[in-house]
Design an enzyme around this catalytic site. Structure first.
Site, short mmCIF file in Angstrom:
data_model
loop_
_atom_site.label_atom_id
_atom_site.label_comp_id
_atom_site.label_asym_id
_atom_site.label_seq_id
_atom_site.Cartn_x
_atom_site.Cartn_y
_atom_site.Cartn_z
CE LYS A 68 47.18 -28.87 -0.07
NZ LYS A 68 46.21 -29.47 -0.98
CG ASP B 179 37.83 -33.03 -2.64
OD1 ASP B 179 36.60 -32.99 -2.37
OD2 ASP B 179 38.70 -32.61 -1.86
#
Lengths: 227, 353
Positions: free
Chosen positions: A9, A102
């Site tokens: 990432k 989240d």
């Protein structure tokens, strides 16, 4: 030496975030968590102005992409049950130390063998680090006040953040995620985020009865939780 | 297998700590015990640590009991259980290690008879602090565990003073630049805590160690090729210099031509955040009412470029303070004149902006 496929990432820091503490959290949190349903980070390092976080490669991708490409109207209930069970297991472990803040299908990843893993700790918060909490003495009175997350999945008390919020905010997002799995999208996603947030602050709005057999589904979830 | 007829009586806070202590001693001194036995004891220890954590933090539904917390705290520091706990951290599994870290963190804040007994204990056991800070040289996530515990320990002024006065401070410049981002950024968090928490101690440290500290800070951090290092460093420099306790150090820092050259180069950084944080330090050089002639000379030589730069320099957010500061810097630069003589071509004093 073992060779294994990994995912990297890449977080562009000169654009995305003003605060490097958030980035530190994103890199550090998954490396300190060890649980079958949580995506672990192997290591992280910097390349120019990017932070590269090296993680296990989840070949089937995120549930969001699976739903978008193959099930635009939502998954079948047996699949939803499995996803929700594993996500709850991950949350149960996580809530000993963190709020995720989240939860959504975009942050639930699937391995080729069907294993479900919760990912993306970019906005998660440690419940013990005094810098992030307004109360550090106990977990029962713990409250956070900063507005983070993704609007359609945010609990009302997160938007009304002056009153503070806690673990229940993740459970709200989990509920929205359940609806998203059933419908292919979260409730009220046809509205722009700003209007949606205003609506959430000012009005109550009904959620439709989405699951055909809620009783049966809850029983399945409970049984799955035991095994 | 037969089920027990009665549930075992829950352990008292003191018993929890004693049992955890016994388990650590057993595990530490019986390295050759068969694996299954060790695993069982390790599992018991993890449960004990979790129970201690629950007593100290509450269980999510009820507040922690003050008396129980006091008992646990007393017991921890009575027979060196705290030392055993820290020394055994690296042998615990990740989950138990996290729980133990939270227990240790909580103990730093517990008062017994209105005294922070953790502070008194650590003053007599500073070798533990040395071991924790040295954790940044270890591989893997134990460095993060030690770092988190070290930050809790340096909440105590005496402990922070010990670290500031030790050789560890020189090593932080290496730790901050480690290739592993998690460890490097954790080291930054500890470094920042050491240099900002205890105002009087920090001011004393910076005054005493000004020369070597800022020489290293400038060359290794502010002039680093790593974007991250520069970004952390300029932000922390601003925090230090803008703190009233460090007024004397700030005056010394902003009177240096070399320091100003570094700052003027950072003003040109392509990253907006670095530019903004640099501006908040650069304004101190300009605002200094006793600017040395060589500093004035550089500012005058670069006057046109600086004014041009500042004219286009804006904060993305509507920030009244920033605008006011910017106007003040512009006004100050406009009024500047050479104090003694203009720069000649031989002086080579222009800093490209």
């Amino acid at each position: 030496m073992n060779s294994a496929a990994v995912a990297i990432k890449s977080i562009k820091l000169n654009r995305s975030r003003p605060d490097l503490d958030d980035v530190r959290c994103e890199a550090k949190t998954p490396s300190l968590l060890s649980y079958p349903n949580i995506l672990k980070a192997h290591c992280s390092f910097t390349v120019d102005r990017c932070l590269w976080v090296v993680m296990s490669f989840m070949a089937a991708g995120s549930l969001q992409s699976i739903i978008y490409h193959s099930h635009p109207n939502g998954l079948m209930e047996p699949y939803i049950t499995v996803v929700l069970r594993d996500t709850l297991n991950a949350l149960s472990y996580l809530h000993c130390q963190h709020l995720h803040r989240d939860i959504k299908v975009g942050n639930i990843l699937i391995y080729t063998n069907g294993q479900v893993k919760l990912a993306d700790f970019g906005v998660s918060a440690s419940i013990y680090e005094s810098t992030t909490t307004t109360t550090t003495s106990s977990s029962s009175s713990l409250k956070f006040t900063n507005v983070v997350g993704t609007p359609y999945w945010m609990a009302p008390e997160v938007i009304h953040s002056h009153t503070g919020y806690s673990f229940e905010a993740d459970i709200w997002s989990f509920g929205i995620t359940a609806l998203e799995l059933a419908h292919g999208r979260p409730p009220l996603s046809h509205l722009p985020p700003s209007k949606f947030m205003m609506l959430k602050i000012t009005k109550r709005f009904p959620f439709s009865d989405d699951f055909d057999d809620k009783e049966n589904m809850i029983t399945q979830l409970k049984n799955a939780q035991r095994h | 297998m037969k089920k027990a007829l009665f549930k075992p009586k829950p352990k008292t806070p003191v018993e929890l700590v004693r049992h955890a202590r016994e388990l650590i001693i057993f595990l530490d001194s019986n390295a050759c015990t068969r694996e299954s036995k060790r695993e069982e004891k390790l599992s018991d220890l993890s449960k004990m640590i979790l129970e201690i954590r629950t007593v100290l933090y509450g269980n999510g539904e009820s507040e922690p009991n003050a008396d129980a917390c006091s008992q646990i705290t007393r017991e921890f520091f009575k027979d060196d259980t705290f030392r055993l706990f820290i020394l055994y951290l690296s042998n615990l599994k990740l989950g138990a290690r996290q729980d133990a870290t939270h227990v240790i963190a909580n103990l730093q804040r517990q008062r017994v008879n209105s005294q922070l007994i953790a502070s008194q204990y650590l003053e007599k056991n500073l070798d533990l602090v040395d071991m924790l800070i040295g954790g940044y040289e270890k591989e893997g996530d134990i460095a993060l565990t030690y770092g988190a515990v070290a930050r809790e320990c340096i909440r105590h002024q005496s402990v922070a003073r010990h670290v500031l006065e030790s050789e560890h401070m020189k090593k932080f410049f290496d730790y901050i630049q480690l290739p592993n981002f998690e460890i490097a950024s954790d080291a930054v968090a500890t470094f920042k805590e050491l240099l900002t928490r205890h105002k009087s101690t920090v001011a004393e440290f910076l005054s005493k160690n000004y020369d070597w500290f800022f020489k290293e800070y400038n060359s290794q951090l502010l002039e680093s090729t790593s974007y991250f290092t520069r970004r952390y460093a300029i932000k922390l420099l601003g925090d230090m210099l803008l703190d009233r306790s460090n007024a004397a150090v700030m005056v010394q820092y902003v009177s240096s031509l070399d320091n100003m050259r570094i700052l003027m180069n950072l003003l040109r950084d392509s990253n907006k955040t670095i530019q903004l944080d640099t501006f908040h330090v650069f304004k101190l050089f300009v605002a200094n009412q006793n600017k040395p002639p060589e500093v004035v000379s550089i500012l005058v030589t670069n006057k046109h470029k600086l004014l041009q730069f500042l004219d286009n320099f804006n904060n993305d957010k509507a920030d009244e303070h920033f605008q006011a500061d910017k106007q003040q810097v512009i006004s100050e630069i406009i009024t500047l004149e050479h104090k003694d003589r203009p720069c000649t071509a031989l002086d080579n004093c222009e800093v490209p902006c």
